[in-house]
Write a protein that holds these residues in place. Sequence first.
Motif, PDB file in Angstrom:
ATOM      1  N   GLU A  59     -22.572  61.278 -17.085  1.00 55.29           N
ATOM      2  CA  GLU A  59     -21.704  60.095 -17.051  1.00 55.29           C
ATOM      3  C   GLU A  59     -20.265  60.425 -17.433  1.00 55.29           C
ATOM      4  O   GLU A  59     -19.328  59.873 -16.845  1.00 55.29           O
ATOM      5  CB  GLU A  59     -22.225  59.014 -18.016  1.00 55.29           C
ATOM      6  CG  GLU A  59     -21.285  57.819 -18.075  1.00 55.29           C
ATOM      7  CD  GLU A  59     -21.703  56.711 -19.003  1.00 55.29           C
ATOM      8  OE1 GLU A  59     -22.730  56.839 -19.693  1.00 55.29           O
ATOM      9  OE2 GLU A  59     -20.987  55.699 -19.034  1.00 55.29           O
ATOM     10  N   ASP A 105     -26.669  55.883 -23.784  1.00 56.64           N
ATOM     11  CA  ASP A 105     -26.781  54.630 -23.039  1.00 56.64           C
ATOM     12  C   ASP A 105     -26.820  53.495 -24.052  1.00 56.64           C
ATOM     13  O   ASP A 105     -27.637  53.527 -24.985  1.00 56.64           O
ATOM     14  CB  ASP A 105     -28.060  54.677 -22.187  1.00 56.64           C
ATOM     15  CG  ASP A 105     -28.217  53.453 -21.310  1.00 56.64           C
ATOM     16  OD1 ASP A 105     -27.227  53.062 -20.650  1.00 56.64           O
ATOM     17  OD2 ASP A 105     -29.332  52.887 -21.280  1.00 56.64           O
ATOM     18  N   TRP A 235     -26.940  57.464 -13.408  1.00 57.26           N
ATOM     19  CA  TRP A 235     -27.427  58.049 -14.663  1.00 57.26           C
ATOM     20  C   TRP A 235     -28.067  57.004 -15.566  1.00 57.26           C
ATOM     21  O   TRP A 235     -28.805  57.346 -16.475  1.00 57.26           O
ATOM     22  CB  TRP A 235     -26.296  58.782 -15.405  1.00 57.26           C
ATOM     23  CG  TRP A 235     -25.010  58.010 -15.448  1.00 57.26           C
ATOM     24  CD1 TRP A 235     -24.720  56.943 -16.231  1.00 57.26           C
ATOM     25  CD2 TRP A 235     -23.849  58.260 -14.636  1.00 57.26           C
ATOM     26  NE1 TRP A 235     -23.456  56.487 -15.958  1.00 57.26           N
ATOM     27  CE2 TRP A 235     -22.888  57.289 -14.997  1.00 57.26           C
ATOM     28  CE3 TRP A 235     -23.536  59.208 -13.661  1.00 57.26           C
ATOM     29  CZ2 TRP A 235     -21.627  57.231 -14.397  1.00 57.26           C
ATOM     30  CZ3 TRP A 235     -22.289  59.161 -13.074  1.00 57.26           C
ATOM     31  CH2 TRP A 235     -21.348  58.185 -13.441  1.00 57.26           C
ATOM     32  N   ASP A 236     -27.785  55.723 -15.319  1.00 59.90           N
ATOM     33  CA  ASP A 236     -28.444  54.664 -16.103  1.00 59.90           C
ATOM     34  C   ASP A 236     -29.881  54.448 -15.650  1.00 59.90           C
ATOM     35  O   ASP A 236     -30.726  54.039 -16.438  1.00 59.90           O
ATOM     36  CB  ASP A 236     -27.697  53.327 -15.938  1.00 59.90           C
ATOM     37  CG  ASP A 236     -26.329  53.335 -16.575  1.00 59.90           C
ATOM     38  OD1 ASP A 236     -26.239  53.656 -17.767  1.00 59.90           O
ATOM     39  OD2 ASP A 236     -25.344  53.037 -15.857  1.00 59.90           O
TER      40      ASP A 236
HETATM   41 MG   LIG Z   1     -25.702  54.036 -19.521  1.00 57.99          MG
END
Ligand SMILES: [Mg+2]
Length: 298
Positions: A59, A105, A235-236
Amino acid sequence: MKPRSGDWAVTIDFLQEAASLSNSSNGKNDLQTEADRSAQRCILASLSQQFPEVTIIGEEGPSFCEVPSDWVVTDSDPEVLKMACPAYLQNIDDKDVVIWVDPLDGTSEYTQGLLEHVTVLIGVAVGDRAVGGVIHQPYYNYKRQREGGEVEEMGRTLWGIVGGGVGGFVPTSAPEGCRILTTTRSHSTPVVQAALDALQPDEVIRVGGAGHKVMMLIEGKAHAYVFASKGCKKWDTCAPEAVLIATGGRLTDLHGDSYKYHKDIPHPNTGGVLATGRGQDHDWYLAKLPDAVRQALV
Ligand SMILES: [Mg+2]
Ligand SMILES: Nc1ncnc2c1ncn2[C@@H]1O[C@H](COP(=O)(O)O)[C@@H](OP(=O)(O)O)[C@H]1O
Ligand SMILES: [Mg+2]
Ligand SMILES: [Mg+2]
């Protein structure tokens, strides 16, 4: 301020204090902290040293600076190595593999001290598909311990391989006879809310992080994760999607299409996120969404 070694609370303060605003791809201000940057450097250095031919996308962008040698992790989990590798993953070319890394995250919640919302996401894709994922929750049990409670483990690691198995948690179905939705705590909009309203929930649980919300599904605390927004990125969702599929759940955009995770795919998940736990009728949720919500996500 430099953290004193061994003092966790001070270290967390230090990492949160270094929060800055970076411009996200949709033009909205998106927080980034020293913890996001440090975790990403550690993960990218460790993975690229072991898998030089694999594409790794983090990210926080490419990471070219040196990391201290004791940040580089190269050992493996012996329990996972004992597992049989599913047949479809036995002869893959490193060049077809992409690892999607979200070093932290739930940054927004992290900066507000809601540490149990935070996860570290490492997703493995082969070709288009998410096939493996690790969701590490570093502050699992943190609150209970700070309140003086007995805790068996601090932090935990959940993982899943599609067609291979899961570990670090007990897959649990959500209760029958009610509908519990989970969604963003910090990125809500009228469209996000319209999608939730259309699904007539009994309860909406607003928590930070895509990893944390998928954890709620696989542990049976919510039936569906609904996010009618273009804000999440590959990437989440890569790691959470793989772990979710490995438990019998599903993750698509709000049109019902699966996301692709090959190295050339644009990063934003522009169709939103609908994830459902095992035993849920994913198509029922899709059919209930109003056209106006779908049209906002094209
Ligand atoms: Mg995230
Ligand atoms: N409108 C938006 N702009 C930027 N990022 C967004 C966003 N909506 C969601 N995200 C990102 O998607 C992830 C999950 O969001 P949420 O916690 O609101 O459900 C977070 O990842 P990060 O914390 O890794 O940046 C968040 O930044
Ligand atoms: Mg971020
Ligand atoms: Mg992040």
